[in-house]
Design a protein around this motif. Sequence first.
Motif, PDB file in Angstrom:
ATOM      1  N   ALA A   1      57.118  35.926  42.779  1.00 18.00           N
ATOM      2  CA  ALA A   1      55.616  36.266  43.771  1.00 18.00           C
ATOM      3  C   ALA A   1      54.413  36.956  43.391  1.00 18.00           C
ATOM      4  CB  ALA A   1      56.308  36.388  45.176  1.00 18.00           C
TER       5      ALA A   1
ATOM      6  N   GLN B   1      50.748  35.855  42.138  1.00 14.07           N
ATOM      7  CA  GLN B   1      49.459  36.550  43.358  1.00 14.07           C
ATOM      8  C   GLN B   1      48.695  36.989  42.013  1.00 14.07           C
ATOM      9  OE1 GLN B   1      50.679  40.293  45.246  1.00 14.07           O
ATOM     10  NE2 GLN B   1      48.477  40.699  45.612  1.00 14.07           N
ATOM     11  N   ARG B   2      49.345  37.760  41.308  1.00 14.45           N
ATOM     12  CA  ARG B   2      48.607  38.165  39.246  1.00 14.45           C
ATOM     13  C   ARG B   2      47.189  37.260  39.087  1.00 14.45           C
ATOM     14  NH1 ARG B   2      47.801  38.096  34.524  1.00 14.45           N
ATOM     15  NH2 ARG B   2      49.631  37.223  34.349  1.00 14.45           N
TER      16      ARG B   2
ATOM     17  N   GLY C   1      44.817  35.924  41.931  1.00 13.92           N
ATOM     18  CA  GLY C   1      44.064  36.610  42.094  1.00 13.92           C
ATOM     19  C   GLY C   1      43.500  36.673  41.271  1.00 13.92           C
TER      20      GLY C   1
ATOM     21  N   ASN D   1      43.283  34.595  49.626  1.00 14.08           N
ATOM     22  CA  ASN D   1      44.852  35.022  50.049  1.00 14.08           C
ATOM     23  C   ASN D   1      45.260  35.088  49.196  1.00 14.08           C
ATOM     24  OD1 ASN D   1      44.664  32.263  49.868  1.00 14.08           O
ATOM     25  ND2 ASN D   1      44.957  31.989  52.162  1.00 14.08           N
ATOM     26  N   ALA D   2      45.434  35.197  47.300  1.00 13.08           N
ATOM     27  CA  ALA D   2      46.522  35.217  46.783  1.00 13.08           C
ATOM     28  C   ALA D   2      47.770  35.600  46.909  1.00 13.08           C
ATOM     29  CB  ALA D   2      46.406  35.967  45.403  1.00 13.08           C
ATOM     30  N   LYS D   3      48.252  36.786  47.676  1.00 11.81           N
ATOM     31  CA  LYS D   3      49.356  37.748  47.983  1.00 11.81           C
ATOM     32  C   LYS D   3      50.277  36.341  49.129  1.00 11.81           C
ATOM     33  CE  LYS D   3      52.091  41.403  49.776  1.00 11.81           C
ATOM     34  NZ  LYS D   3      52.002  42.974  50.318  1.00 11.81           N
ATOM     35  N   THR D   4      49.261  36.217  50.224  1.00 11.59           N
ATOM     36  CA  THR D   4      50.036  34.797  51.225  1.00 11.59           C
ATOM     37  C   THR D   4      50.459  33.278  50.673  1.00 11.59           C
ATOM     38  OG1 THR D   4      48.141  36.264  52.515  1.00 11.59           O
ATOM     39  CG2 THR D   4      49.734  33.898  52.968  1.00 11.59           C
TER      40      THR D   4
ATOM     41  N   ALA E   1      50.921  33.129  46.821  1.00  6.45           N
ATOM     42  CA  ALA E   1      51.753  33.289  46.145  1.00  6.45           C
ATOM     43  C   ALA E   1      53.506  33.271  47.056  1.00  6.45           C
ATOM     44  CB  ALA E   1      51.832  34.891  45.551  1.00  6.45           C
ATOM     45  N   GLU E   2      53.427  33.902  47.732  1.00  3.29           N
ATOM     46  CA  GLU E   2      54.748  34.217  48.701  1.00  3.29           C
ATOM     47  C   GLU E   2      54.987  33.194  49.718  1.00  3.29           C
ATOM     48  OE1 GLU E   2      53.455  37.603  51.324  1.00  3.29           O
ATOM     49  OE2 GLU E   2      54.530  38.882  50.388  1.00  3.29           O
TER      50      GLU E   2
END
Length: 305
Positions: free
Chosen positions: A145, A149-150, A153, A160-163, A165-166
């Motif tokens: 994840a 995200q990397r 992003g 909202n790359a983190k969201t 990716a998760e």
Amino acid sequence: MDLQSTYHKPVMLQECLEGLQINPEGTYVDVTFGGGGHSRAILQQLTTGRLLVFDQDPDAAANAAEFKDDKRFTFIASNFRHLKRYLKLHKAEKVNGILADLGVSSHQINTPERGFSTRFDADLDMRMNPNSEKTAREVINTRSAAELQRILGMYGEVMNAKTAAEALSIARHKSSIETVNDLKSILMKYAPKHRENKYFAQVFQALRIEVNDELSVLEEFLTQAPEVLDVGGRLVVMSYHSLEDRLVKNFIQKGKFYGEVEKDFYGNEIKPLKSITRKPVEASQEEVTENPRARSAKLRVAEKV
């Protein structure tokens, strides 16, 4: 429909030719042959000169068959990160001009099975070279994840790359994410209202850059370009998003990708290229109307000093 007609119109063709300042007896390189639009125009201006072209896509190789009887023309079925090696192999160690159009061709986008487009359901592929191993499907299903995200992003500038990716990481535990529609159905709820198309374009850009190692390829190519250019030779590069344009701009202005330009003992700047275009050249409104993919193109020209 023949293969050639499915390729994109060459963007800013006249501006590219002017940037190259073609000498009819010179040696030129088009590192992104594609449908051959730019190459065809360069050949028309050559007399005893040579044109060497690069493309790793087998469909582009099929287009190159049109020129197979032209002794001035050499097709190199390779990624342009190997610029110096192949020019040496073909006894063209110094050239008068290099052209790079970094955009994805309309042909690649409009071929559903290649997986480049958000408009068609297809396997998540996105390989410029269909013989390479890494695919978008492999990236989405195997990367952590944090790594996803990397990628989203950094390469897609997805807010909202983190969201996202998760969400992908959770979804793939239930079943493998195999197709364009699988991906879109997972991320649709995270796409900003009325901006869904732009959101998915950013996600797809990020995956495509990762699959094809595009930024590393560009850095390797730019580093080699001054080494193969003759003094006074021209480098003409057309980029389509800010990540590429920043690398091109920095290398032309500073001779490196990050940090400040280096200076010698006397305070003279150490850089191999001189910028010819003070700011990037953009397509005219008339061209953008005829060819919408020209809208985001930025053209920079530099000369070997």
